[in-house]
Design a protein around this motif. Sequence first.
Motif, PDB file in Angstrom:
ATOM      1  N   LEU A 179       4.073   2.621   5.020  1.00 63.24           N
ATOM      2  CA  LEU A 179       3.240   1.795   5.896  1.00 63.24           C
ATOM      3  C   LEU A 179       2.001   1.250   5.202  1.00 63.24           C
ATOM      4  O   LEU A 179       1.441   0.254   5.651  1.00 63.24           O
ATOM      5  CB  LEU A 179       2.845   2.583   7.140  1.00 63.24           C
ATOM      6  CG  LEU A 179       3.991   2.893   8.089  1.00 63.24           C
ATOM      7  CD1 LEU A 179       3.493   3.669   9.295  1.00 63.24           C
ATOM      8  CD2 LEU A 179       4.703   1.634   8.524  1.00 63.24           C
ATOM      9  N   ARG A 180       1.597   1.845   4.120  1.00 64.25           N
ATOM     10  CA  ARG A 180       0.441   1.325   3.396  1.00 64.25           C
ATOM     11  C   ARG A 180       0.739  -0.025   2.760  1.00 64.25           C
ATOM     12  O   ARG A 180      -0.164  -0.782   2.435  1.00 64.25           O
ATOM     13  CB  ARG A 180      -0.023   2.323   2.351  1.00 64.25           C
ATOM     14  CG  ARG A 180      -0.588   3.573   2.987  1.00 64.25           C
ATOM     15  CD  ARG A 180      -1.089   4.558   1.971  1.00 64.25           C
ATOM     16  NE  ARG A 180      -1.568   5.722   2.705  1.00 64.25           N
ATOM     17  CZ  ARG A 180      -1.495   6.945   2.287  1.00 64.25           C
ATOM     18  NH1 ARG A 180      -0.983   7.206   1.105  1.00 64.25           N
ATOM     19  NH2 ARG A 180      -1.939   7.938   3.010  1.00 64.25           N
ATOM     20  N   ALA A 181       2.016  -0.337   2.597  1.00 65.17           N
ATOM     21  CA  ALA A 181       2.412  -1.616   2.010  1.00 65.17           C
ATOM     22  C   ALA A 181       2.630  -2.695   3.075  1.00 65.17           C
ATOM     23  O   ALA A 181       2.905  -3.835   2.756  1.00 65.17           O
ATOM     24  CB  ALA A 181       3.688  -1.446   1.194  1.00 65.17           C
ATOM     25  N   ILE A 182       2.500  -2.317   4.331  1.00 62.68           N
ATOM     26  CA  ILE A 182       2.733  -3.237   5.445  1.00 62.68           C
ATOM     27  C   ILE A 182       1.382  -3.717   5.975  1.00 62.68           C
ATOM     28  O   ILE A 182       0.473  -2.926   6.206  1.00 62.68           O
ATOM     29  CB  ILE A 182       3.523  -2.531   6.568  1.00 62.68           C
ATOM     30  CG1 ILE A 182       4.865  -2.009   6.046  1.00 62.68           C
ATOM     31  CG2 ILE A 182       3.692  -3.433   7.768  1.00 62.68           C
ATOM     32  CD1 ILE A 182       5.850  -3.061   5.630  1.00 62.68           C
ATOM     33  N   ASN A 183       1.285  -5.032   6.185  1.00 58.62           N
ATOM     34  CA  ASN A 183       0.011  -5.616   6.618  1.00 58.62           C
ATOM     35  C   ASN A 183      -0.050  -5.997   8.090  1.00 58.62           C
ATOM     36  O   ASN A 183      -1.109  -6.353   8.581  1.00 58.62           O
ATOM     37  CB  ASN A 183      -0.300  -6.853   5.762  1.00 58.62           C
ATOM     38  CG  ASN A 183      -0.497  -6.475   4.318  1.00 58.62           C
ATOM     39  OD1 ASN A 183      -1.201  -5.524   4.000  1.00 58.62           O
ATOM     40  ND2 ASN A 183       0.144  -7.211   3.426  1.00 58.62           N
ATOM     41  N   SER A 184       1.095  -5.958   8.779  1.00 65.07           N
ATOM     42  CA  SER A 184       1.089  -6.325  10.192  1.00 65.07           C
ATOM     43  C   SER A 184       2.301  -5.717  10.886  1.00 65.07           C
ATOM     44  O   SER A 184       3.275  -5.331  10.235  1.00 65.07           O
ATOM     45  CB  SER A 184       1.119  -7.849  10.352  1.00 65.07           C
ATOM     46  OG  SER A 184       2.382  -8.347   9.966  1.00 65.07           O
TER      47      SER A 184
END
Length: 122
Positions: A103-108
């Motif tokens: 999830l740290r690589a997901i922005n939205s």
Amino acid sequence: MTLIPVLGGPDVELLYRAYAIAELEGVEREFNELLSNAVLRRRYDGPTTVLSILEQVGVDSASLDSRSAETKPLVQRYIALSDGYRISATPTIIVNGTHEINLRAINSADQLLAEIAKLLNS
């Protein structure tokens, strides 16, 4: 696999109590899925959402108050499990038991939903 409800925010007490009732009724996975979808799709608006989800899984939301003595030990167990495992967040999502999303690589939320859809179709 043990499902440990790791919940937070201003509604944490209500969320734990609602999850406990869902667990007692055997619909905790359905409750968790609907709650996760509401959060991810930015449709979570607090207690109204929680009560609606309980009704959607076939649980009378009014039972939150009437069954508080029954849910108290479960809520205490959830807190103890979260504390014991030192869980403060859930940083990954596993899709189909094989694909891990950081999830740290997901922005939205939209990006997350697109990534999940892509993995489900692969």
